[in-house]
Scaffold this motif. Structure first.
Motif, PDB file in Angstrom:
ATOM      1  N   PHE A 129     -23.376  33.805  20.711  1.00 45.68           N
ATOM      2  CA  PHE A 129     -22.400  33.641  21.786  1.00 45.68           C
ATOM      3  C   PHE A 129     -21.766  32.249  21.764  1.00 45.68           C
ATOM      4  CE2 PHE A 129     -24.727  36.971  24.549  1.00 45.68           C
ATOM      5  CZ  PHE A 129     -23.884  37.967  24.083  1.00 45.68           C
ATOM      6  N   PHE A 130     -22.591  31.222  21.584  1.00 47.64           N
ATOM      7  CA  PHE A 130     -22.128  29.842  21.702  1.00 47.64           C
ATOM      8  C   PHE A 130     -21.810  29.184  20.355  1.00 47.64           C
ATOM      9  CE2 PHE A 130     -24.966  30.358  25.495  1.00 47.64           C
ATOM     10  CZ  PHE A 130     -23.945  30.406  26.424  1.00 47.64           C
TER      11      PHE A 130
ATOM     12  N   LEU B  29     -18.582  34.848  33.241  1.00 49.28           N
ATOM     13  CA  LEU B  29     -18.032  33.736  32.477  1.00 49.28           C
ATOM     14  C   LEU B  29     -17.288  34.279  31.265  1.00 49.28           C
ATOM     15  CD1 LEU B  29     -17.883  30.660  31.747  1.00 49.28           C
ATOM     16  CD2 LEU B  29     -20.017  31.006  30.497  1.00 49.28           C
ATOM     17  N   SER B  30     -16.086  33.758  31.022  1.00 44.58           N
ATOM     18  CA  SER B  30     -15.308  34.151  29.846  1.00 44.58           C
ATOM     19  C   SER B  30     -15.423  33.064  28.781  1.00 44.58           C
ATOM     20  CB  SER B  30     -13.836  34.354  30.213  1.00 44.58           C
ATOM     21  OG  SER B  30     -13.681  35.470  31.061  1.00 44.58           O
ATOM     22  N   LEU B  31     -15.684  33.492  27.549  1.00 42.45           N
ATOM     23  CA  LEU B  31     -15.767  32.570  26.421  1.00 42.45           C
ATOM     24  C   LEU B  31     -14.636  32.869  25.443  1.00 42.45           C
ATOM     25  CD1 LEU B  31     -19.600  32.493  25.599  1.00 42.45           C
ATOM     26  CD2 LEU B  31     -18.276  30.816  26.875  1.00 42.45           C
TER      27      LEU B  31
ATOM     28  N   THR C 126     -16.552  38.416  27.688  1.00 43.86           N
ATOM     29  CA  THR C 126     -16.957  38.133  29.066  1.00 43.86           C
ATOM     30  C   THR C 126     -18.458  38.339  29.184  1.00 43.86           C
ATOM     31  OG1 THR C 126     -14.813  38.900  29.889  1.00 43.86           O
ATOM     32  CG2 THR C 126     -16.595  38.704  31.493  1.00 43.86           C
ATOM     33  N   LEU C 127     -19.144  37.335  29.722  1.00 41.05           N
ATOM     34  CA  LEU C 127     -20.587  37.390  29.888  1.00 41.05           C
ATOM     35  C   LEU C 127     -20.938  37.422  31.369  1.00 41.05           C
ATOM     36  CD1 LEU C 127     -21.773  34.696  27.305  1.00 41.05           C
ATOM     37  CD2 LEU C 127     -21.570  37.157  26.951  1.00 41.05           C
TER      38      LEU C 127
ATOM     39  N   THR D 269     -17.997  42.614  28.111  1.00 41.53           N
ATOM     40  CA  THR D 269     -16.597  42.682  27.695  1.00 41.53           C
ATOM     41  C   THR D 269     -16.056  44.106  27.772  1.00 41.53           C
ATOM     42  OG1 THR D 269     -17.037  40.844  26.172  1.00 41.53           O
ATOM     43  CG2 THR D 269     -14.999  42.088  25.840  1.00 41.53           C
ATOM     44  N   ARG D 270     -16.866  45.047  27.294  1.00 44.27           N
ATOM     45  CA  ARG D 270     -16.414  46.443  27.293  1.00 44.27           C
ATOM     46  C   ARG D 270     -16.225  46.962  28.715  1.00 44.27           C
ATOM     47  NH1 ARG D 270     -19.895  51.679  25.205  1.00 44.27           N
ATOM     48  NH2 ARG D 270     -18.271  53.237  25.527  1.00 44.27           N
ATOM     49  N   GLU D 271     -17.169  46.637  29.607  1.00 44.52           N
ATOM     50  CA  GLU D 271     -17.063  47.095  30.984  1.00 44.52           C
ATOM     51  C   GLU D 271     -15.821  46.524  31.668  1.00 44.52           C
ATOM     52  OE1 GLU D 271     -19.705  46.094  29.473  1.00 44.52           O
ATOM     53  OE2 GLU D 271     -21.547  47.071  30.164  1.00 44.52           O
TER      54      GLU D 271
END
Length: 531
Positions: A212-213, A253-255, A262-263, A287-289
Motif C-alpha cells: 500500500f505504502f 483514506l485515499s492514496l 481507497t483504504l 476501492t471496489r466498494e
C-alpha cells in the motif's frame, strides 16, 4: 530430524521461557480479528480459531472433521475448482466465495490460502483465512464482545498450558508451530497491518501494508511516529493515527498510487489485562466498494432526472383536468383525478429527494448563504402548516425568545427545508389532540432550534439508524403515514454543512424532541464563503 544436541538444548531451556513463548504465540494468533481454519490435503478441517467459530456459528466439535465444501454456498463446480487450485497453486489470495454459516446465512467473503509444507517441501495442509466483505455487522460491538470473551479464554489457556508443560520438548514444538501460523497469517493477510508499541514506535508492518505504502519494513520498523510522518506515503495515515478520538477509530483514506485506491483505516488498542501494549492499525482496501457506490449514485441521479420530466408533464395535464381547462368532469372523475394527482406529487417529491441525496454524495449540494432571521423562517413554515395543525386539532405553540435573535448566514431554502421536515414529521406522527412545541434559543455562540411532540416516538433499538438513507422506524411504517426515509438524512447533511449539529431525544409511545444548532461565529462565515 532434530539432532541430539538440539534436543538437549531445547530440554535445557527454562520452562518459564517456553511458557511465555507459547502464550505469546497463542495470544497473538487468537487476537487477530480474522477467521482462520487449518485444512489437510484431503480438504478436511482440522483446526479453527475463535474468530472462525464466531463467524461461522459452528462449534469446533461441529466443524472439525468436516469437508471444506460444507463451508460454502457456491455451486459444486466452483467449490471443486477451488479444491483443485489449492493443490495446484502455491498461494491463493482474495478469491470471492459465498460463506454458509450454521444457521444457513450466506455471507460474501474473500478467502486467502497459504500451504503448509513439511521438511521435504510436500504440502501437508493449508491455512484458509476469511475476510467478511459484507456490511452487516457492527464492528465496535463485535470487538467489545470479543475482548470480554478473550479475557476469559486467555485465563483458560494459561491454566491449560500450565498442565501441558510436563513435556518440555513437545510444548516447545507446539509454540514454534503456533508462531509459524501467526506469521503466515500476518504475511498473507489480504488487509494491511501496522502495529505500534507502547512508545508509539512501529514494531511490525506486513507485506500488504508495504505494498500500500510502497515501503519496506527494514526502512521504517522501530521508528517513532515523529519520523514516520516524514515519509510522504505514510503521512496521511500517521495523521489519522494521531487524531483518533476514541479507542476504536475508523476513517477512510485515499492514496495516490499508479492508480488511486481507497483504504478504510481502523485503529484498535492492544490490551492485556489493564495494560495497554500498543495499537493495531488495520488497512482494508475498499476501492471496489467505493466504485460500486459511485456507480449506484450516478445511476440513481440519471434515473431521477429521466423520471422527473414525464412526471412533470403528468402533473400539469392532471392540473388542467382539475381546473376544467380540458372540459368539465364529473364528481366521480374528479375524485379519481385528484387521487392520481396526489400520487404523482408523492412521486415528484421522492424524485427530488433522490436528486438531493445524489448531489450530497457527489459534493454538488450548492449553498447560497445570506444573512437571515431564523424566527421569520420558522414562522413562515408554521404558517404553511397551520391548516394541517388545525385539521388534526393539535395544540401547537411557537416559543419565541424574549429578545430578538441575531441574524445568521444560512441558505434560506435549505434551512427552511430542515425546519419544514422536522415540524412536518412532528405533525405527521402526533395523533389528533396531541401537543407540539417549537422553540428557539441563543447562548451567545449558536442558535438552537427544537421541536417537541407527544407522538409515537422512536423505538430505542432503531434510534441509531434514524439519520441514514431510506430508513423509517417500524412503528412509523405501521402507522401508515407516507414518507421516503430521506428527509432526516438530507436535513443532517444541510445542518452539518452549515457548521451545526442535529440530534434528538425520544421514547417510544411518549414523543420525540429534535434539535439542531447554527453557530454564529467568524469562522463559520469564512467556512460558508467556500460555497
Amino acid at each position: 530430524m532434530i539432532s541430539d544436541s538440539n534436543k538437549n538444548n531445547k530440554k535445557n531451556l527454562p520452562i518459564e521461557e517456553l511458557l511465555t513463548l507459547e502464550s505469546y504465540i497463542k495470544d497473538f494468533w487468537q487476537f487477530l480479528p480474522l477467521p482462520v481454519c487449518y485444512v489437510n490435503p484431503l480438504h478436511i478441517v482440522l483446526d479453527v480459531d475463535e474468530s472462525f467459530i464466531k463467524f461461522s456459528k459452528y462449534t469446533s466439535t461441529e466443524i472439525i472433521g468436516e469437508d471444506l465444501g460444507k463451508l460454502f454456498a457456491d455451486p459444486p463446480e466452483k467449490i471443486e475448482d477451488l479444491k483443485k487450485d489449492i493443490l495446484a497453486k502455491e498461494i491463493i489470495s482474495n478469491r470471492e466465495m459465498i460463506f454458509l454459516t450454521k444457521d444457513k446465512e450466506s455471507i460474501p467473503v474473500d478467502i486467502s490460502i497459504i500451504p503448509r509444507k513439511d521438511e521435504k517441501g510436500v504440502i501437508i495442509g493449508y491455512f484458509l483465512s476469511i475476510t467478511d466483505i459484507s456490511e452487516s455487522k457492527k464492528f465496535q460491538q463485535e470487538l467489545e464482545e470479543k475482548v470480554k470473551k478473550r479475557t476469559k479464554e486467555l485465563e483458560t489457556t494459561r491454566m491449560a498450558l500450565t498442565n501441558m508443560l510436563e513435556d518440555v520438548e513437545e510444548t516447545k514444538e507446539r509454540a514454534e508451530e503456533e508462531r509459524s501460523k501467526t506469521l503466515a497469517i500476518i504475511n498473507n493477510l489480504a488487509d494491511g497491518l501496522l502495529i505500534f508499541n507502547q512508545k508509539n514506535k512501529l514494531s511490525l508492518i506486513n507485506p500488504r501494508a508495504e505494498e500500500f505504502f510502497d515501503l519496506k519494513s527494514r526502512d521504517i520498523v522501530d521508528r517513532p511516529i515523529s519520523e514516520l510522518i516524514t515519509f510522504p506515503t505514510l503521512k496521511s495515515t500517521i495523521e489519522i493515527f494521531e487524531e483518533r478520538t476514541k479507542e476504536i477509530f475508523r476513517k477512510e483514506l485515499s492514496l495516490q498510487k499508479p492508480k488511486e485506491i481507497t483504504l478504510e483505516i481502523t485503529t484498535i488498542p492492544i490490551v492485556m489485562g489493564n495494560e495497554r501494549l500498543g495499537t493495531l492499525i488495520i488497512l482494508h482496501d475498499i476501492t471496489r466498494e467505493k466504485m460500486v457506490e459511485r456507480l449506484k449514485t450516478e445511476f440513481v441521479s440519471l434515473s431521477a432526472h429521466q423520471l422527473r420530466t414525464p412526471l412533470s408533464a403528468i402533473k400539469w395535464t392532471l392540473r388542467m383536468l382539475l381546473d376544467g381547462d380540458l372540459g368539465k368532469i364529473t364528481g366521480e372523475q374528479r375524485e379519481f383525478v385528484e387521487k392520481t394527482y396526489q400520487s404523482n406529487e408523492r412521486m415528484i417529491t421522492l424524485i427530488n429527494d433522490l436528486l438531493d441525496v445524489t448531489r450530497i454524495e457527489e459534493g454538488r449540494y450548492v449553498y447560497k448563504p445570506v444573512f437571515s432571521q431564523l424566527e421569520d423562517m420558522v414562522q413562515s413554515v408554521v404558517d404553511v402548516l397551520e391548516e394541517e395543525i388545525k385539521r388534526k386539532e393539535i395544540k401547537f405553540e411557537f416559543k419565541k425568545p424574549e429578545t430578538k435573535l441575531p441574524k445568521v448566514k444560512v441558505d434560506k431554502e435549505k434551512i427552511g427545508l430542515v425546519i419544514n421536515n422536522l415540524i412536518n414529521n412532528a405533525i405527521r406522527y402526533t395523533p389528533s389532540g396531541g401537543e407540539i412545541t417549537v422553540s428557539l434559543s441563543y447562548n451567545g455562540k449558536e442558535i438552537e432550534f427544537s421541536v417537541t411532540d407527544t407522538g409515537i416516538g422512536i423505538p430505542k433499538d432503531q434510534q441509531e439508524r434514524i439519520f441514514t438513507k431510506f430508513f423509517r422506524a417500524a412503528n412509523a411504517m405501521r402507522k401508515g403515514t407516507e414518507g421516503t426515509g430521506l428527509g432526516l438524512f438530507i436535513a443532517k447533511n444541510i445542518v452539518e454543512a452549515h457548521g451545526g449539529k442535529i440530534w434528538f431525544k425520544s421514547k417510544e409511545g411518549e414523543g420525540t424532541t429534535f434539535y439542531f444548532t447554527i453557530p454564529i461565529k467568524k469562522e463559520f462565515e469564512e467556512f460558508l464563503e467556500k460555497f
